[in-house]
Write a protein that holds these residues in place. Structure first.
Motif, mmCIF file in Angstrom:
data_model
loop_
_atom_site.group_PDB
_atom_site.id
_atom_site.type_symbol
_atom_site.label_atom_id
_atom_site.label_comp_id
_atom_site.label_asym_id
_atom_site.label_seq_id
_atom_site.Cartn_x
_atom_site.Cartn_y
_atom_site.Cartn_z
ATOM 1 N N ASP A 222 0.812 -1.208 0.000
ATOM 2 C CA ASP A 222 0.000 0.000 0.000
ATOM 3 C C ASP A 222 0.850 1.265 0.000
ATOM 4 O O ASP A 222 0.343 2.351 0.231
ATOM 5 C CB ASP A 222 -0.929 0.010 1.221
ATOM 6 N N GLU A 223 2.149 1.122 -0.263
ATOM 7 C CA GLU A 223 3.031 2.285 -0.246
ATOM 8 C C GLU A 223 3.961 2.210 -1.449
ATOM 9 O O GLU A 223 4.618 1.194 -1.676
ATOM 10 C CB GLU A 223 3.843 2.320 1.047
ATOM 11 N N ILE A 224 4.009 3.283 -2.229
ATOM 12 C CA ILE A 224 4.819 3.285 -3.438
ATOM 13 C C ILE A 224 6.281 3.525 -3.091
ATOM 14 O O ILE A 224 6.610 4.295 -2.186
ATOM 15 C CB ILE A 224 4.310 4.357 -4.429
ATOM 16 N N ASN A 225 7.147 2.827 -3.792
ATOM 17 C CA ASN A 225 8.589 2.989 -3.635
ATOM 18 C C ASN A 225 9.058 3.993 -4.682
ATOM 19 O O ASN A 225 9.196 3.674 -5.859
ATOM 20 C CB ASN A 225 9.289 1.641 -3.824
ATOM 21 N N ARG A 226 9.285 5.226 -4.246
ATOM 22 C CA ARG A 226 9.596 6.289 -5.200
ATOM 23 C C ARG A 226 10.947 6.089 -5.875
ATOM 24 O O ARG A 226 11.100 6.352 -7.067
ATOM 25 C CB ARG A 226 9.568 7.638 -4.491
ATOM 26 N N ALA A 227 11.930 5.646 -5.104
ATOM 27 C CA ALA A 227 13.268 5.473 -5.675
ATOM 28 C C ALA A 227 13.252 4.428 -6.787
ATOM 29 O O ALA A 227 13.784 4.654 -7.882
ATOM 30 C CB ALA A 227 14.260 5.084 -4.580
ATOM 31 N N MET A 228 12.633 3.264 -6.527
ATOM 32 C CA MET A 228 12.565 2.215 -7.541
ATOM 33 C C MET A 228 11.659 2.623 -8.692
ATOM 34 O O MET A 228 11.899 2.255 -9.845
ATOM 35 C CB MET A 228 12.068 0.914 -6.906
ATOM 36 N N THR A 229 10.601 3.387 -8.391
ATOM 37 C CA THR A 229 9.712 3.856 -9.452
ATOM 38 C C THR A 229 10.455 4.751 -10.428
ATOM 39 O O THR A 229 10.311 4.636 -11.649
ATOM 40 C CB THR A 229 8.516 4.608 -8.842
ATOM 41 N N GLU A 230 11.277 5.669 -9.882
ATOM 42 C CA GLU A 230 12.057 6.555 -10.751
ATOM 43 C C GLU A 230 13.131 5.781 -11.505
ATOM 44 O O GLU A 230 13.431 6.083 -12.661
ATOM 45 C CB GLU A 230 12.689 7.666 -9.918
ATOM 46 N N ALA A 231 13.726 4.778 -10.847
ATOM 47 C CA ALA A 231 14.807 4.027 -11.486
ATOM 48 C C ALA A 231 14.289 3.144 -12.620
ATOM 49 O O ALA A 231 14.925 3.035 -13.674
ATOM 50 C CB ALA A 231 15.542 3.180 -10.445
ATOM 51 N N LEU A 232 13.114 2.510 -12.423
ATOM 52 C CA LEU A 232 12.589 1.571 -13.412
ATOM 53 C C LEU A 232 11.595 2.207 -14.370
ATOM 54 O O LEU A 232 11.258 1.608 -15.395
ATOM 55 C CB LEU A 232 11.924 0.387 -12.695
ATOM 56 N N GLY A 233 11.103 3.404 -14.043
ATOM 57 C CA GLY A 233 10.153 4.062 -14.929
ATOM 58 C C GLY A 233 8.742 3.526 -14.832
ATOM 59 O O GLY A 233 7.920 3.775 -15.710
ATOM 60 N N ARG A 234 8.431 2.790 -13.798
ATOM 61 C CA ARG A 234 7.078 2.274 -13.573
ATOM 62 C C ARG A 234 6.842 2.208 -12.072
ATOM 63 O O ARG A 234 7.782 2.248 -11.281
ATOM 64 C CB ARG A 234 6.900 0.885 -14.196
ATOM 65 N N GLU A 235 5.580 2.112 -11.696
ATOM 66 C CA GLU A 235 5.244 2.132 -10.283
ATOM 67 C C GLU A 235 5.670 0.835 -9.595
ATOM 68 O O GLU A 235 5.365 -0.262 -10.061
ATOM 69 C CB GLU A 235 3.738 2.342 -10.101
ATOM 70 N N VAL A 236 6.393 0.994 -8.496
ATOM 71 C CA VAL A 236 6.843 -0.144 -7.694
ATOM 72 C C VAL A 236 6.387 0.105 -6.262
ATOM 73 O O VAL A 236 6.573 1.197 -5.727
ATOM 74 C CB VAL A 236 8.381 -0.303 -7.750
ATOM 75 N N TYR A 237 5.785 -0.917 -5.647
ATOM 76 C CA TYR A 237 5.231 -0.773 -4.307
ATOM 77 C C TYR A 237 6.019 -1.614 -3.312
ATOM 78 O O TYR A 237 6.679 -2.592 -3.668
ATOM 79 C CB TYR A 237 3.757 -1.193 -4.282
ATOM 80 N N HIS A 238 5.939 -1.192 -2.046
ATOM 81 C CA HIS A 238 6.550 -1.953 -0.956
ATOM 82 C C HIS A 238 5.632 -3.123 -0.596
ATOM 83 O O HIS A 238 4.471 -2.928 -0.245
ATOM 84 C CB HIS A 238 6.729 -1.065 0.285
ATOM 85 N N TYR A 239 6.155 -4.326 -0.680
ATOM 86 C CA TYR A 239 5.426 -5.504 -0.201
ATOM 87 C C TYR A 239 5.940 -5.832 1.196
ATOM 88 O O TYR A 239 7.133 -6.051 1.394
ATOM 89 C CB TYR A 239 5.645 -6.690 -1.145
#
Length: 291
Positions: free
Chosen positions: A4-21
């Motif tokens: 339920d929380e987006i990982n901003r660093a990984m999102t910026e690095a990969l160019g797509r939304e990545v969430y904390h599991y």
């Protein structure tokens, strides 16, 4: 387990939304409580015996404290001789850790024993992560600014070099054009001579005059350069001679600066006193004349 929380660093690095599991584990410590038959039981033989055993949510006062053991398995004693008791919460953590390991969760790690660190709240954790991310971005910006500054310096230097090359190329081009024009001046006659028009003759004469003046100027500059080199050698020799003359003083000043300073003060002091006494003698002579 949920995200339920987006990982901003990984999102910026990969160019797509990545969430904390992440996994939330909630466990409630319980103890076995024995319910005994009360005195109101009709069967007096059952009074005081165990009626049933239930699992009750435990409190620390219901946990049995255990003595703390050393490496040899002996109880650790206080100064007064009483055993040091292991805190009930620590026992609970050990039991839960051992239970999870025995259940196959070998990657579970137990918290540090005796640690006084406080857990961060969700807000504090997010603020800390955002601060780390901000510091990282700031460092990247500083690095890019330094790289941009260095690039601008290199670009400025390259532009100056390019301007110098272009200027030199322009002069060379003009010289080549002029030399090519001179190749086509005049016409060859049947007798092997060249005939020139008045304009061509005037142009050739100007070039000859200019070439002669440049030759004179070059000879003058060569003479000045030769003289300057001789002067440079002469002054260099004078400098080395002077350096050898003052070398003992420099060595003495390096080895004993205070002694050298005292020596110079003693030498210069009488001269200063004579200079200061001259006005006094003049005033005395003036007084004698007045008398």
């Amino acid at each position: 387990m949920h995200a339920d929380e987006i990982n901003r660093a990984m999102t910026e690095a990969l160019g797509r939304e990545v969430y904390h599991y992440h996994l939330h584990v909630v466990y409630v410590p319980v103890v076995e409580k024995q319910i005994l038959w009360s005195k109101r039981c009709k069967d007096k033989a059952l009074v005081g015996t165990v009626k049933e055993t239930v699992m009750q949510v435990s409190r620390s006062k219901k946990w049995a404290s255990k003595p703390l053991l050393d490496d040899a398995g002996k109880p650790v004693l206080q100064k007064n001789g009483k055993p040091v008791l292991k805190k009930s919460y620590s026992i609970l953590q050990d039991d839960f850790f051992n239970y999870m390991r025995n259940a196959g969760y070998t990657d579970v790690e137990r918290g540090e024993r005796g640690s006084t660190e406080e857990h961060l709240t969700v807000t504090q954790f997010k603020v800390q992560r955002e601060q780390e991310r901000l510091d990282s971005l700031t460092a990247q910006i500083d690095q890019k600014e330094q790289h941009l500054t260095q690039t601008n310096k290199t670009l400025s230097k390259t532009e100056k070099e390019l301007a110098a090359v272009q200027k030199k190329a322009t002069l060379t081009k003009e010289a080549l054009i002029h030399a090519r024009d001179l190749d086509y001046i005049g016409k060859r006659t049947f007798l092997g001579n060249y005939s020139l028009t008045e304009e061509e003759f005037s142009k050739l004469k100007k070039q000859a005059d200019h070439g002669y003046m440049m030759d004179v100027e070059n000879r003058r500059l060569k003479e000045e350069l030769f003289t300057a080199k001789k002067e440079a050698v002469r002054w260099s020799n004078k400098y080395h001679d002077l350096w050898y003359d003052v070398k003992p003083y420099l060595d003495a000043l390096h080895r004993a600066p205070e002694l050298v300073r005292d020596f110079l003060e003693k030498i210069l002091a009488p001269k200063q006193e004579r200079t200061m006494n001259v006005p006094q003698r003049n005033r005395k002579r003036g007084q004698d004349v007045e008398l």
